[in-house]
Design an enzyme around this catalytic site. Structure first.
Site, PDB file in Angstrom:
ATOM      1  N   ASP A  87      -7.521 -65.435 -25.916  1.00 50.63           N
ATOM      2  CA  ASP A  87      -8.195 -65.815 -24.679  1.00 50.63           C
ATOM      3  C   ASP A  87      -7.651 -65.045 -23.480  1.00 50.63           C
ATOM      4  O   ASP A  87      -6.525 -65.278 -23.046  1.00 50.63           O
ATOM      5  CB  ASP A  87      -8.004 -67.322 -24.480  1.00 50.63           C
ATOM      6  CG  ASP A  87      -8.733 -67.862 -23.266  1.00 50.63           C
ATOM      7  OD1 ASP A  87      -9.582 -67.131 -22.713  1.00 50.63           O
ATOM      8  OD2 ASP A  87      -8.458 -69.002 -22.868  1.00 50.63           O
ATOM      9  N   ASP A 126     -13.958 -62.340 -19.732  1.00 52.47           N
ATOM     10  CA  ASP A 126     -13.323 -63.442 -20.459  1.00 52.47           C
ATOM     11  C   ASP A 126     -13.667 -63.407 -21.942  1.00 52.47           C
ATOM     12  O   ASP A 126     -14.834 -63.507 -22.310  1.00 52.47           O
ATOM     13  CB  ASP A 126     -13.806 -64.763 -19.832  1.00 52.47           C
ATOM     14  CG  ASP A 126     -13.098 -65.982 -20.390  1.00 52.47           C
ATOM     15  OD1 ASP A 126     -12.117 -65.806 -21.136  1.00 52.47           O
ATOM     16  OD2 ASP A 126     -13.519 -67.100 -20.065  1.00 52.47           O
TER      17      ASP A 126
END
Length: 459
Positions: free
Chosen positions: A75, A309
């Site tokens: 992430d 992201d």
């Protein structure tokens, strides 16, 4: 260079229809985006990643006697590496995928001092003196800076739809042939709706690249990944997606260098851990839809920009901009294809259409701030086609949905990014995070072939 495989998996037991999977994924993307703007109320937590919706996982070994395999979501939207530790209790976790067994913390694991920068980073706004007081270090010890034997107190960390409490520890972490001693990570014994840990690749001091750069700057200051296209078909054989730490020889299988399109990272005073860039607009067909000013830069309050992201699936855009893109898209597609409004309700995506034969879908290009920084998206990155037979009809209809999402009214997006570039739109590109030059780059690649060529060089 260190090459690691990212694995993408879909739980067949969790999702029994394409509609169900798309609805779950779109809801998770939306929750994550909205939660980026509300975490200021909780001053006790670390910078916020949100509900891990990426489904791209990374594995490494913890310790050496014996090594424990840990598998976490990768992430770029968070800055902490954390995972469940035994004994582990997870409330409301039934039916949620758990990628790794809770780790056993042995005597070889070291706690982190309440005076350390890592402890202050985990507790966000709190000073080390406060943290040492919470750890019951005596005042005269605090004043003489002699609290190193007192451990960092537990910290609270929240996601879009869950939370956990963890302690910081240090231990050896092994990535391929690389051994990181005294690596700092969060160890959770209790969690709410979060059975799976996260490998944070954001810009904070606790992220994996930041800790790697203190040991090997040439590895930690640059990383890239190339996400193999993930379909929402549970039966597909999945190839590993290459995660590359450091720089690699940037040539294709034909031996030609691939040009990256670069755009500068924007610094965010409120959210320094995000990789933010400026979005100038989106071209649909031949029509350029300019982005609002909020997406081109970041103001002093931390508002604006677009976060790149890996942990959000679908790209989120502010409402007025999203509507302008949809209007342009619908002019071209809606002319010859009927809207599938019931499919939009079931999937959380839109616009969706019943497709007649070979449909003409307009090309879509993202224009980032900077010279010639246009990235042409492959059709499958923004338009997903599947068979819809959910209404009980014998004959299944072919439908297609645009895979960009409405992030809500921009006037309500206070204190956070204006948009998010999700991993679905990043498929089929090598995305490089060049921390030394503070820029993000995109180059269209065959990711499975890139894995094969880099893996053969490595071996």
């Amino acid at each position: 260079m260190i090459l690691l495989p990212l694995t993408h998996s879909i739980s067949k037991t969790q999702f029994n229809t394409t509609h169900h999977l798309l609805k779950s994924t779109s809801t998770r993307s939306s929750n994550r985006f909205r939660h980026q703007h509300h975490h200021r109320k909780h001053q006790t937590q670390v910078s916020l990643p949100l509900s891990p919706g990426s489904d791209y996982t990374l594995s490494f070994n913890l310790g050496s006697n014996p090594p424990q395999l840990i598998t976490l979501y990768m992430d770029t939207g968070s800055d902490l590496v954390w995972f469940p530790c035994s004994p582990f209790e997870c409330i409301l976790c039934e039916g949620k995928p758990q990628t790794t067994k809770p780790a056993n913390i042995t005597k070889q694991v070291h706690s982190v001092s309440c005076q350390s920068p890592a402890c202050s980073s985990a507790h966000s706004t709190m000073s080390s003196s406060n943290l040492c007081a919470i750890s019951r270090c005596p005042l005269d010890f605090i004043e003489t800076s002699d609290c190193s034997n007192f451990s960092c107190p537990p910290f609270y960390y929240a996601y879009g739809d869950g939370s956990f409490v963890a302690n910081l520890y240090r231990h050896t972490l092994s990535l391929s042939s690389l051994h990181l001693q005294n690596f700092t990570f969060g160890c959770a014994h209790t969690a709410l709706a979060e059975p799976t840990g996260v490998a944070g690749f954001g810009r904070g001091i606790l992220s994996l690249p930041a800790q790697l750069s203190t040991l090997s700057p040439h590895l930690g200051n640059r990383f890239s990944y190339c996400l193999v296209s993930h379909s929402f078909d549970g039966d597909r054989v999945r190839r590993p997606s290459p995660l590359i730490l450091g720089r690699h020889d940037d040539t294709t299988t034909a031996g030609e260098a691939v040009e990256f399109v670069y755009t500068s990272m924007l610094s965010n005073p409120k959210h320094p851990y995000y990789y933010c860039v400026g979005l100038a607009g989106i071209t649909v067909g031949k029509k350029m839809v300019p982005a609002p000013e909020i997406l081109k830069r970041i103001d002093g309050k931390g508002n604006g920009g677009m976060v790149v992201d890996s942990g959000t699936t679908f790209t989120m855009l502010p409402e007025s901009f999203y509507n302008a893109v949809v209007t342009e898209f619908d002019k071209r597609v809606g002319r010859v294809n009927k809207r599938a409004s019931e499919v939009e309700t079931k999937t959380g995506l839109g616009p969706c259409y019943y497709l007649n034969g070979l449909s003409q879908i307009p090309m879509m290009t993202l224009h980032f701030v900077g010279n010639n920084s246009g990235v042409v998206l492959p059709r499958k990155n923004y338009f997903y086609e599947f068979l819809d037979g959910s209404d009980g009809a014998r004959k299944k209809s072919k439908v297609g949905c645009m895979m960009l999402m409405n992030g809500g009214d921009e006037t309500e997006l206070d204190g956070g990014p204006g948009a998010t570039l999700g991993n679905y739109q990043q498929q089929g590109f090598e995305v490089v995070y060049d921390l030394g030059k503070e820029r993000v780059g995109f180059a269209k690649k065959e990711c499975a072939l890139l894995w094969d060529s880099l893996n053969s060089v490595k071996n």
